[in-house]
Design a protein around this motif. Structure first.
Motif, mmCIF file in Angstrom:
data_model
loop_
_atom_site.group_PDB
_atom_site.id
_atom_site.type_symbol
_atom_site.label_atom_id
_atom_site.label_comp_id
_atom_site.label_asym_id
_atom_site.label_seq_id
_atom_site.Cartn_x
_atom_site.Cartn_y
_atom_site.Cartn_z
ATOM 1 N N PRO A 89 34.369 8.411 41.673
ATOM 2 C CA PRO A 89 35.977 8.305 41.185
ATOM 3 C C PRO A 89 35.953 9.497 39.882
ATOM 4 C CG PRO A 89 34.876 6.291 40.889
ATOM 5 C CD PRO A 89 34.029 7.249 41.347
ATOM 6 N N ASN A 90 37.041 9.948 39.715
ATOM 7 C CA ASN A 90 37.589 10.837 38.660
ATOM 8 C C ASN A 90 36.963 12.256 38.866
ATOM 9 O OD1 ASN A 90 39.219 9.149 37.090
ATOM 10 N ND2 ASN A 90 37.492 7.995 36.507
ATOM 11 N N GLU A 91 36.694 12.567 39.929
ATOM 12 C CA GLU A 91 36.179 13.995 40.397
ATOM 13 C C GLU A 91 37.271 15.053 40.197
ATOM 14 O OE1 GLU A 91 33.025 14.625 40.494
ATOM 15 O OE2 GLU A 91 32.088 13.216 41.246
ATOM 16 N N ASP A 92 37.146 16.145 39.530
ATOM 17 C CA ASP A 92 37.994 17.425 39.675
ATOM 18 C C ASP A 92 36.946 18.498 39.841
ATOM 19 O OD1 ASP A 92 39.700 19.126 39.831
ATOM 20 O OD2 ASP A 92 40.822 18.456 38.117
ATOM 21 N N SER A 93 36.764 18.800 41.086
ATOM 22 C CA SER A 93 35.607 20.008 41.131
ATOM 23 C C SER A 93 36.001 20.806 42.292
ATOM 24 C CB SER A 93 34.556 19.357 41.448
ATOM 25 O OG SER A 93 33.163 20.249 41.671
ATOM 26 N N ARG A 94 35.736 22.265 41.881
ATOM 27 C CA ARG A 94 35.921 23.382 42.885
ATOM 28 C C ARG A 94 34.564 23.850 43.445
ATOM 29 N NH1 ARG A 94 39.967 24.637 39.138
ATOM 30 N NH2 ARG A 94 41.907 24.585 39.725
ATOM 31 N N ILE A 95 34.732 24.730 44.624
ATOM 32 C CA ILE A 95 33.551 25.718 45.139
ATOM 33 C C ILE A 95 34.370 26.712 45.283
ATOM 34 C CG2 ILE A 95 33.635 24.653 47.405
ATOM 35 C CD1 ILE A 95 30.556 25.493 47.472
ATOM 36 N N VAL A 96 34.018 27.847 44.681
ATOM 37 C CA VAL A 96 34.683 28.988 44.617
ATOM 38 C C VAL A 96 33.795 29.976 45.246
ATOM 39 C CG1 VAL A 96 35.704 30.813 42.993
ATOM 40 C CG2 VAL A 96 35.530 28.226 42.216
ATOM 41 N N GLY A 97 34.812 30.863 46.059
ATOM 42 C CA GLY A 97 34.200 31.710 46.850
ATOM 43 C C GLY A 97 33.988 33.307 46.508
ATOM 44 N N PRO A 98 33.526 34.156 47.145
ATOM 45 C CA PRO A 98 33.449 35.597 46.547
ATOM 46 C C PRO A 98 34.661 36.266 46.399
ATOM 47 C CG PRO A 98 32.566 35.376 48.759
ATOM 48 C CD PRO A 98 32.739 34.202 48.197
ATOM 49 N N LEU A 99 34.924 37.347 45.671
ATOM 50 C CA LEU A 99 35.953 38.091 45.627
ATOM 51 C C LEU A 99 36.196 39.037 46.873
ATOM 52 C CD1 LEU A 99 35.384 39.722 42.089
ATOM 53 C CD2 LEU A 99 37.307 38.209 42.550
ATOM 54 N N PHE A 100 37.480 38.970 47.236
ATOM 55 C CA PHE A 100 37.618 39.933 48.448
ATOM 56 C C PHE A 100 39.119 40.587 48.404
ATOM 57 C CE2 PHE A 100 39.105 35.989 49.964
ATOM 58 C CZ PHE A 100 40.191 36.057 50.711
ATOM 59 N N ASP A 101 39.343 41.696 49.064
ATOM 60 C CA ASP A 101 40.783 42.263 49.221
ATOM 61 C C ASP A 101 41.412 41.873 50.335
ATOM 62 O OD1 ASP A 101 39.057 45.371 47.860
ATOM 63 O OD2 ASP A 101 40.141 43.861 46.753
ATOM 64 N N VAL A 102 42.532 41.403 50.097
ATOM 65 C CA VAL A 102 43.500 40.871 51.346
ATOM 66 C C VAL A 102 43.834 42.005 51.816
ATOM 67 C CG1 VAL A 102 45.177 39.391 52.055
ATOM 68 C CG2 VAL A 102 43.962 38.662 49.855
ATOM 69 N N PRO A 103 43.830 42.201 53.158
ATOM 70 C CA PRO A 103 44.437 43.351 53.940
ATOM 71 C C PRO A 103 46.158 43.262 53.765
ATOM 72 C CG PRO A 103 43.124 42.096 55.357
ATOM 73 C CD PRO A 103 43.133 41.186 54.102
ATOM 74 N N GLY A 104 46.626 44.409 54.213
ATOM 75 C CA GLY A 104 48.138 44.647 53.972
ATOM 76 C C GLY A 104 48.932 43.414 55.073
ATOM 77 N N VAL A 105 49.982 43.393 54.500
ATOM 78 C CA VAL A 105 51.015 42.255 55.358
ATOM 79 C C VAL A 105 51.055 42.487 56.630
ATOM 80 C CG1 VAL A 105 53.146 43.254 54.915
ATOM 81 C CG2 VAL A 105 52.943 40.825 55.004
ATOM 82 N N GLU A 106 51.026 43.846 57.074
ATOM 83 C CA GLU A 106 51.180 44.344 58.583
ATOM 84 C C GLU A 106 50.109 43.630 59.352
ATOM 85 O OE1 GLU A 106 48.642 47.471 56.360
ATOM 86 O OE2 GLU A 106 50.891 46.359 56.077
ATOM 87 N N GLU A 107 48.874 43.268 58.748
ATOM 88 C CA GLU A 107 47.760 42.777 59.428
ATOM 89 C C GLU A 107 47.663 41.066 59.448
ATOM 90 O OE1 GLU A 107 44.092 44.814 59.184
ATOM 91 O OE2 GLU A 107 44.775 46.017 57.381
ATOM 92 N N THR A 108 48.954 40.600 59.002
ATOM 93 C CA THR A 108 48.879 39.221 58.948
ATOM 94 C C THR A 108 47.668 38.356 58.750
ATOM 95 O OG1 THR A 108 48.557 39.032 61.442
ATOM 96 C CG2 THR A 108 50.794 39.243 60.590
ATOM 97 N N PRO A 109 47.184 38.696 57.482
ATOM 98 C CA PRO A 109 45.775 38.238 57.102
ATOM 99 C C PRO A 109 45.884 36.642 56.989
ATOM 100 C CG PRO A 109 46.756 39.121 54.927
ATOM 101 C CD PRO A 109 47.773 39.501 56.260
ATOM 102 N N HIS A 110 45.069 35.843 57.466
ATOM 103 C CA HIS A 110 44.843 34.777 57.261
ATOM 104 C C HIS A 110 43.308 34.284 56.762
ATOM 105 C CE1 HIS A 110 48.567 34.358 59.613
ATOM 106 N NE2 HIS A 110 48.579 33.226 59.491
#
Length: 223
Positions: A89-110
């Protein structure tokens, strides 16, 4: 911050991660960026514990599942709220991944990943994104209830095109004792040129407003 990791042989290790004033990992940025260059994060081996970190006091672990699905989606490792027991109970926790650059919108990044979850009533899992020099986490998706088969999800990152971000998986539970094994994550990847909201392992009831985008008629004839 520390992240504990367990293997099938039950060896456990912890690593201290250096952070700057914005809470962003610094020393491994160059290494981290290679993860997203056409690769898949399968949470295999000790390196996964270097690439992903649990926030301070966090419950997340990396290793071979014992509770929940009992096995990873692929290989032996996954990230999990607890590899061998229900979350608390009462957990509030993240696991955080590495930094990365999101490609341009024309590449429809997901962002694409496989996951398994079982939450108690009122508890949730969130997928969140943070830009590199901010402390503001933006929610991309939320999950509740149970999905006790591995299933896939794809989330649109176009709103962050051209920016440097981190992705986090967050569990948030309330104070009651209706709990569960939690959330298990595997095979995380950055996908370019995604043409639909990719989902694996769940039935399509053709109810979505995106039906005509996700399904295509290859041949139409009429009498």
């Amino acid at each position: 911050s520390t992240l504990s990791s367990s293997s099938a042989a039950s060896d456990v290790y912890k690593r201290q991660v250096a952070e700057n004033t914005e809470g962003i990992t610094m020393s491994e940025d160059a290494i981290f960026s290679t993860l997203w260059d056409g690769g898949v994060e399968g949470f295999e081996g000790s390196g996964a514990g270097l690439r992903w970190r649990a926030d301070s006091g966090g419950v997340w672990q990396v290793g071979a599942p014992v509770a929940g699905p009992g096995v990873a989606f692929a290989g032996e490792g996954s990230a999990a709220t607890d590899l061998g027991a229900d979350y608390q109970p009462n957990e509030d926790s993240r696991i955080v991944g590495p930094l990365f650059d999101v490609p341009g919108v024309e590449e429809t990044p997901h962002l694409r990943f496989m996951h398994w979850w079982s939450f108690g009533m009122g508890d949730h899992g969130y997928v969140e994104v943070r830009e590199v020099d901010t402390q503001i986490w933006v929610k991309l998706a939320s999950f509740s209830g149970r999905q006790t088969e591995w299933s896939g999800k794809s989330l649109d990152l176009s709103a962050f095109a051209g920016r440097r971000i981190q992705v986090a998986y967050r569990i948030k539970s309330d104070a009651d004792t209706d709990l569960g094994p939690g959330w298990f994550i595997d095979d995380v990847e950055l996908v370019r040129n995604e043409v639909a909201d990719w989902t694996v392992g769940m039935a399509d009831g053709f109810e979505s407003g995106n039906f005509w985008r996700d399904w295509t008629c290859l041949l139409y004839t009429s009498d």
